[in-house]
Write an enzyme that holds these catalytic residues in place. Structure first.
Site, short mmCIF file in Angstrom:
data_model
loop_
_atom_site.label_atom_id
_atom_site.label_comp_id
_atom_site.label_asym_id
_atom_site.label_seq_id
_atom_site.Cartn_x
_atom_site.Cartn_y
_atom_site.Cartn_z
N ASN A 1 0.81 -1.24 -0.06
CA ASN A 1 -0.16 -0.05 -0.12
C ASN A 1 0.93 1.17 0.10
O ASN A 1 0.48 2.21 -0.73
CB ASN A 1 -0.91 -0.05 1.16
CG ASN A 1 -1.96 -1.09 1.04
OD1 ASN A 1 -2.31 -1.65 0.32
ND2 ASN A 1 -2.88 -1.10 2.17
N TYR B 1 -12.23 -9.65 -0.90
CA TYR B 1 -13.04 -8.27 -0.79
C TYR B 1 -14.61 -8.85 -0.62
O TYR B 1 -15.01 -9.46 -1.16
CB TYR B 1 -12.80 -7.66 -2.17
CG TYR B 1 -11.77 -6.84 -2.78
CD1 TYR B 1 -11.54 -5.57 -3.25
CD2 TYR B 1 -10.43 -7.56 -2.63
CE1 TYR B 1 -10.58 -5.03 -3.52
CE2 TYR B 1 -9.32 -7.24 -3.07
CZ TYR B 1 -9.13 -5.60 -3.36
OH TYR B 1 -8.20 -5.33 -3.78
N ARG C 1 -11.42 -4.41 -13.66
CA ARG C 1 -10.48 -5.38 -13.44
C ARG C 1 -10.91 -6.73 -13.53
O ARG C 1 -12.04 -7.00 -13.01
CB ARG C 1 -10.06 -5.25 -11.95
CG ARG C 1 -9.62 -3.76 -11.65
CD ARG C 1 -8.76 -3.70 -10.36
NE ARG C 1 -8.85 -2.30 -9.84
CZ ARG C 1 -7.66 -1.39 -10.47
NH1 ARG C 1 -6.90 -1.85 -11.08
NH2 ARG C 1 -7.62 -0.07 -9.84
N ARG D 1 -14.15 2.29 5.08
CA ARG D 1 -12.92 1.66 5.32
C ARG D 1 -11.53 2.51 5.32
O ARG D 1 -10.77 2.31 6.39
CB ARG D 1 -12.91 0.60 4.40
CG ARG D 1 -11.63 -0.45 4.52
CD ARG D 1 -11.43 -1.22 3.30
NE ARG D 1 -10.62 -0.47 2.15
CZ ARG D 1 -10.91 -0.44 0.97
NH1 ARG D 1 -11.79 -1.25 0.49
NH2 ARG D 1 -10.27 0.22 0.07
N HIS E 1 -15.46 -3.60 0.83
CA HIS E 1 -15.47 -3.12 -0.48
C HIS E 1 -16.81 -2.58 -0.90
O HIS E 1 -17.04 -1.80 -1.97
CB HIS E 1 -14.83 -4.02 -1.33
CG HIS E 1 -14.19 -3.38 -2.57
ND1 HIS E 1 -15.28 -3.40 -3.83
CD2 HIS E 1 -13.47 -2.30 -3.04
CE1 HIS E 1 -14.60 -2.90 -4.99
NE2 HIS E 1 -13.47 -2.04 -4.12
N HIS F 1 -16.56 2.82 -14.49
CA HIS F 1 -16.37 2.15 -13.32
C HIS F 1 -17.51 1.34 -12.61
O HIS F 1 -17.28 0.51 -11.92
CB HIS F 1 -15.82 3.20 -11.96
CG HIS F 1 -15.44 2.61 -10.75
ND1 HIS F 1 -15.93 2.53 -9.71
CD2 HIS F 1 -14.11 1.90 -10.55
CE1 HIS F 1 -15.22 1.85 -8.70
NE2 HIS F 1 -13.97 1.71 -9.20
N ARG G 1 -5.81 1.60 -12.82
CA ARG G 1 -4.64 1.86 -12.54
C ARG G 1 -3.83 0.65 -12.39
O ARG G 1 -4.40 -0.39 -11.37
CB ARG G 1 -4.47 2.85 -11.43
CG ARG G 1 -3.17 3.07 -11.08
CD ARG G 1 -3.07 3.96 -9.67
NE ARG G 1 -3.37 5.50 -10.11
CZ ARG G 1 -3.89 6.47 -9.93
NH1 ARG G 1 -4.48 5.93 -8.67
NH2 ARG G 1 -4.07 7.52 -10.39
#
Length: 718
Positions: free
Chosen positions: A61, A476, A383, A572, A600, A443, A413
């Site tokens: 991270n 997730y 993704r 979160r 998530h 998205h 990304r």
């Protein structure tokens, strides 16, 4: 904004309050989040290898934060851009505060590693120095170096005829200062550690002994440089600017991203990490060549590149890991003999990953691919992972003659290269691949399947809060909503037309779509709660998101708090909102849940004139976080849950369990810091609850049989 809302906003305005008194800095809030992740590596209740995994996650991270956020601020500061953050700090002020916290976090990570090394050694897992091993083990390592490492590495001299070699982003290497003969000048050689080589070498034997590859290179460097005397060495690691800027006038988006990916690997150096014992001459050369701001050169007595510790977590020691957990397959689908369309046609379904298997999403698309009654499939892909069954299903569908459209987002990304590869493979199979908008990321997570049935064409939809990524779906927590509601199907079709053909929908029946109207819809729902509070009716907001940074939305929530709306937020990560501040946000509580699974899912619930939780509440799933990029610069969806069963499952199980959790939760304080909530006896663990209770998509009785203990919530539900 009506009179009531305006009045509440004025009460929450804070008068002459400085921005820093109203908001928390985005970057500092993220660093606070990563400290909470690191705290899980220090959590003595967790198995040791899981603690090591959290340490690697914290390090990974921090790497990404450096490559994106710090790099971006440095770029602004260099170009003289004085744009201020939400709390009023300019780029240079932010960098000063960030650097101090990054160094402190890095030091804490190293201390955590030393603690874990000692505890793991007691359990027979050693992250060892070569001198700690016996002669037989050292002999094996030397042989391994000769046969498996030496052929992979290439020493590169650095002198006027051999310029300083390029070091890729996240690259690690060793500089050696050498001497041969009394009259010969010192020679500097670089050895880059191959990215394809294992970072840690496991010594054979029952005891799990791991040695870092850089230790072997330094120890057996005489095999690389026969006839030379090694005067000194220095281990280093470099992080580069990894953001990709999209040129609005680019004619070919695919070509642009292929070029940009190459450019990212060679981006400006942002951080140079050095071993504390780095040879002074080597250090001087590295500082000169990488031209990194002095403040972003770090030296450590510990290990560089802690992100790679995740490799050690693969050691087969189930006693040092979380107890295995097998996701359940939705009972509703099983009750229809695995026929997804039959189950969805009977009633809407919501499932929660990873407690319920992501396989149902794959099966939905696979069934659509092979079903001769299915005529078309439309799918967004943000993704999808390396080995994607979702991609395979779309390819199968196209090869069987169905009309298949895939909206592939190239701007995801660190997944840009993989998405380019998937896009090419889909196109070869006959899928119509669309890349969406140049300046907005798509998205939203949506599947749309049109099926020919006796009554005519019927549309089946899947709306998700997470990506179509089978690996992430095991880690997730996300929600998948399946429906055959005609209105939602019509709206989903309009969404795809908007992305693929720029046909902006004039109106929608159910969905709110950003950047067209999702933000305004949320504002309207908040304003309605303000009006109810001012009218003396019950008023409340529950929300679960990954981040809150949007200043207008935060101000709206402050106005709601001032009006008396009770607000409970589960955030979160980043939270720029200040909670529990008298006169500003005393009716707002914020918590962050960190644990075995990465929270998530995104949910909003509005009391709608009744006390939460209740059947009258307005409940929504969304792909969007409460961030400017999501609400203003991305294509997202907000999906209302009108089906009673689905509505109650999301509100009275998912949301209520998250709000009641204490054992995985951190409470946000008015000063922007977080404190752990109660653990152990008397606590409630939402992860344990969902792992041990019936699935959301049961047959009706499951909801009551595994009900969340509402008595823990103050007051009573209607």
């Amino acid at each position: 904004m009506d009179v009531l809302t305006q009045g509440a906003a004025e009460r929450a305005d804070g008068g002459s309050a400085a921005p820093a008194e109203r908001y928390v800095n985005r970057e500092l809030s993220w660093l606070s989040f990563n400290r909470r992740v690191l705290a899980e590596a220090e959590n003595e209740r967790y198995p040791l290898l899981e603690r090591l995994r959290f340490l690697s996650i914290s390090a990974s991270n921090l790497d990404e934060f450096t490559m994106i956020r710090i790099a971006g601020l440095e770029g602004q500061a260099t170009r003289g851009i004085e744009t201020t953050a939400i709390d009023g700090l300019d780029p240079r002020q932010q960098l000063a505060a960030i650097r101090e916290q990054v160094l402190a976090l890095d030091s804490r990570q190293q201390r955590t590693l030393e603690t874990l090394r000692g505890l793991l050694a007691e359990q027979g897992i050693l992250i060892a120095e070569i001198d700690e091993l016996d002669e037989c083990q050292r002999d094996w390592l030397e042989t391994y170096f000769t046969t498996d490492i030496l052929p992979l590495i290439t020493p590169q001299a650095i002198d006027p005829s051999h310029p300083f070699p390029f070091v890729a982003n996240l690259g690690m290497g060793v500089l050696f200062r050498l001497k041969r003969g009394k009259r010969q000048p010192d020679l500097v050689e670089m050895v880059l550690i191959p990215s394809g080589a294992p970072r840690f070498v496991r010594v054979p034997g029952e005891e799990a002994i791991y040695v870092a590859i850089e230790k072997l290179i330094v120890r057996y460097a005489d095999q690389l440089f026969p006839g030379f005397r090694i005067l000194g060495d220095g281990l280093f690691r470099v992080l580069r600017d990894s953001d990709i800027e999209v040129e609005e006038e680019a004619e070919d988006l695919v070509r642009l991203f292929r070029t940009a990916i190459q450019r990212r690997r060679r981006g400006r150096a942002v951080l140079l990490e050095l071993d504390e014992d780095c040879d002074p001459a080597a250090e001087a050369l590295l500082r000169e060549q990488f031209d990194v701001d002095t403040a972003m050169v770090t030296k450590t007595a510990g290990m560089l590149g802690l992100r790679h510790l995740s490799a050690i977590c693969a050691e087969p020691r189930p006693d040092l890991k979380f107890a295995p957990f097998a996701s359940r397959y939705p009972e509703r689908i099983l009750a229809h003999d695995g026929d997804c369309f039959s189950a969805i046609r009977e009633k809407d379904i919501v499932i929660q990953h990873p407690y319920e298997s992501f396989e149902v999403v794959v099966d939905f698309l696979h069934q659509a691919a092979i079903d001769p009654a299915v005529v078309s499939i439309k799918q967004t892909l943000y993704r999808a992972g390396d080995q994607s069954p979702v991609i395979a299903a779309l390819i199968d569908a196209a090869q069987t003659g169905k009309a298949v459209t895939a909206v592939v987002e190239l701007k995801a990304r660190f997944d840009e290269e993989r998405n380019l590869q998937w896009a090419a493979e889909l196109e070869r199979a006959g899928v119509q691949v669309i890349y969406g908008f140049m300046d907005w990321k798509t998205h939203a997570k949506v599947s749309l399947v049109v099926r020919r049935e006796e009554e005519g064409y019927r549309t089946y939809c899947h709306f998700g809060t997470g990506n179509y990524h089978p690996i992430n779906a095991r880690i997730y927590t996300d929600l998948s909503y399946f429906t055959a509601d005609p209105a939602l199907g019509r709206d989903a079709a309009k969404l795809f037309n908007f992305v693929t053909g720029y046909v902006e929908p004039r109106s929608t029946e159910c969905l709110a779509i950003s950047p067209l109207g999702l933000k305004q819809k949320l504002f309207e729902l908040i304003d309605r709660e303000i009006e109810n509070a001012c009218a003396g009716k019950p008023a409340g907001i529950w929300a679960k998101v990954n981040a809150i940074t949007h200043s207008e939305l935060i101000d709206r929530l402050y106005a709601a708090s001032a009006a008396g709306v009770e607000i409970q937020l589960v955030v979160r990560g980043i939270c720029c909102l200040r909670a529990g501040v008298p006169g500003l946000s005393e009716n707002i509580e914020v918590k962050s849940i960190i644990g075995r699974f990465l929270e998530h899912s995104r949910v909003w619930a509005f009391a709608n004139g009744h006390r939460l939780p209740s059947k009258h509440a307005a409940v929504y799933l969304t792909s969007a976080d409460a961030m400017s990029r999501n609400l203003d610069r991305r294509v997202e969806v907000l999906v209302p849950l009108a089906n009673k069963t689905v509505h109650d499952q999301v509100l009275e199980q998912v949301m209520l369990a998250n709000i009641l959790d204490t054992e995985q939760s951190w409470q946000l304080q008015p000063d922007g810091e977080y404190t752990r909530m109660r653990m152990g006896e008397g606590g409630f663990n939402c992860h344990d609850y969902f792992m041990s209770n019936p699935s959301l998509s049961g047959r009706g009785a499951a909801l009551k049989a595994g009900a969340v203990p509402k008595l823990r919530l103050e007051g009573t539900a209607e």
